[in-house]
Scaffold this active site. Structure first.
Site, PDB file in Angstrom:
ATOM      1  N   ASP A   1       0.831  -1.207   0.000  1.00 25.45           N
ATOM      2  CA  ASP A   1       0.000   0.000   0.000  1.00 25.45           C
ATOM      3  C   ASP A   1       0.868   1.261   0.000  1.00 25.45           C
ATOM      4  OD1 ASP A   1      -2.291   1.466   0.005  1.00 25.45           O
ATOM      5  OD2 ASP A   1      -2.773   1.133   2.106  1.00 25.45           O
TER       6      ASP A   1
ATOM      7  N   ASN B   1     -10.534  -2.950  -6.421  1.00 27.09           N
ATOM      8  CA  ASN B   1      -9.745  -1.946  -7.161  1.00 27.09           C
ATOM      9  C   ASN B   1     -10.354  -1.544  -8.515  1.00 27.09           C
ATOM     10  OD1 ASN B   1      -6.487  -3.064  -5.931  1.00 27.09           O
ATOM     11  ND2 ASN B   1      -7.808  -1.422  -5.208  1.00 27.09           N
TER      12      ASN B   1
HETATM   13  C1  FPP Z   1      -1.997   0.115  -3.263  1.00 22.86           C
HETATM   14  O1  FPP Z   1      -1.486   1.424  -3.214  1.00 22.86           O
HETATM   15  C2  FPP Z   1      -1.389  -0.581  -4.385  1.00 22.86           C
HETATM   16  C3  FPP Z   1      -2.068  -1.139  -5.417  1.00 22.86           C
HETATM   17  C4  FPP Z   1      -3.526  -1.145  -5.537  1.00 22.86           C
HETATM   18  C5  FPP Z   1      -1.362  -1.753  -6.544  1.00 22.86           C
HETATM   19  C6  FPP Z   1      -0.182  -2.596  -6.189  1.00 22.86           C
HETATM   20  C7  FPP Z   1       0.547  -2.815  -7.422  1.00 22.86           C
HETATM   21  C8  FPP Z   1       1.868  -2.753  -7.572  1.00 22.86           C
HETATM   22  C9  FPP Z   1       2.850  -2.599  -6.473  1.00 22.86           C
HETATM   23  C10 FPP Z   1       2.335  -2.812  -8.953  1.00 22.86           C
HETATM   24  C11 FPP Z   1       3.215  -3.877  -9.335  1.00 22.86           C
HETATM   25  C12 FPP Z   1       2.844  -5.247  -8.971  1.00 22.86           C
HETATM   26  C13 FPP Z   1       3.333  -6.301  -9.634  1.00 22.86           C
HETATM   27  C14 FPP Z   1       3.075  -7.645  -9.136  1.00 22.86           C
HETATM   28  C15 FPP Z   1       4.129  -6.128 -10.830  1.00 22.86           C
HETATM   29  P1  FPP Z   1      -2.496   2.623  -3.395  1.00 22.86           P
HETATM   30  O2  FPP Z   1      -2.563   2.979  -4.826  1.00 22.86           O
HETATM   31  O3  FPP Z   1      -3.815   2.287  -2.780  1.00 22.86           O
HETATM   32  O4  FPP Z   1      -1.785   3.757  -2.587  1.00 22.86           O
HETATM   33  P2  FPP Z   1      -2.476   4.946  -1.802  1.00 22.86           P
HETATM   34  O5  FPP Z   1      -3.184   4.306  -0.628  1.00 22.86           O
HETATM   35  O6  FPP Z   1      -1.339   5.795  -1.397  1.00 22.86           O
HETATM   36  O7  FPP Z   1      -3.414   5.611  -2.741  1.00 22.86           O
END
Ligand code: FPP
Length: 239
Positions: free
Chosen positions: A17, A65
């Site tokens: 996250d 998501n």
């Molecule tokens: C949550 O952070 C993260 C995600 C929904 C996506 C996770 C994906 C990756 C790390 C990309 C790469 C993965 C692979 C396996 C290649 P957020 O966007 O909710 O962050 P925030 O809470 O700060 O908005």
């Protein structure tokens, strides 16, 4: 189920996250944070053999998501495809066995084909087992498992009187994996957000403030050390 005699976790699951906040803090689009996050996945997978982590499961995209903007959703899907293209060879050559969990039905056909191919390419590897959760939700997984189990009851393959927790677990996406010993969530949120609900019944949790793009193998090693201390203390109390 957790083995209290193991000082280091065999299976670590990570809720990655904080990508969006990391990017926004730099005045960049959220996808920039996800791209950086993808690089951290590579770093952490590479660190696993040295740290004694045999199973690593990462939450890349949840069933919730899809509610994000079309730009972010399609950007993430493109990122998954790029990750597969760029990393396949090194994952295969470094002994990583890759699996995907989650419902593939809603994913683009091209992405699913690439996922299938990578699973086949790395199926015989046993150094590290990397599981990537895409369109994954714990409740959805249990519902899908229940559907398959019900079909087997209906067709006479399964006796309803024989159904116990182990039977249900064998229908989950994770049927080949041990339960996670440790679940890490980055970015300061203390929630499990529908991740491995069934499997984490006995897991330890570690919530850390670091945003995922800032996560390093050193931070990972520190968390594992803490886990080992907690485990030893727990062993002493019960032992
Ligand atoms: C949550 O952070 C993260 C995600 C929904 C996506 C996770 C994906 C990756 C790390 C990309 C790469 C993965 C692979 C396996 C290649 P957020 O966007 O909710 O962050 P925030 O809470 O700060 O908005």
């Amino acid at each position: 189920m957790k083995d209290n005699t193991t000082p280091y976790p065999l299976h670590v699951a990570v809720i990655m996250d904080g990508n969006g906040r990391w990017a926004q803090a730099r005045g960049k689009p959220r996808l920039f944070g996800h791209q950086e996050g993808g690089k951290r996945v590579r770093d952490i997978v590479q660190a696993c053999p040295q740290l004694g982590v045999k199973y690593l499961t990462v939450f890349a995209f949840s069933t919730e998501n899809w509610k994000r903007t079309q730009t972010e959703v399609s950007g993430l899907m493109t990122l998954f495809k790029r990750y597969i293209i760029r990393e396949s060879k090194s994952l295969r050559d470094n002994g990583v066995c890759v699996r995907f969990i989650g419902d593939r039905i809603r994913l683009e056909k091209k992405l699913v084909e690439m996922m299938d191919r990578l699973e086949k390419l790395t199926a015989d590897n046993d150094m590290v087992h990397l599981t990537i959760a895409i369109n994954y939700g714990g409740r959805d997984e249990v519902a899908r498992a229940t559907k398959r189990l019900s079909r087997d009851i209906k067709s006479g393959k399964l006796d309803p009187e024989q159904v116990d927790a182990e039977t249900l677990a064998s229908y989950l996406d994770t049927y080949v994996l041990p339960d996670p010993d440790l679940v890490i969530r980055t970015s300061g949120e203390a929630r499990i957000s529908n991740f491995l609900l069934w499997q984490s019944a006995y897991s330890e949790y570690e919530f850390i403030d670091t945003l995922w793009p800032d996560f390093t193998p050193e931070i990972f090693a520190g968390i594992l050390e803490n886990f080992a201390k907690r485990e030893r203390r727990f062993g002493a109390v019960t032992g």
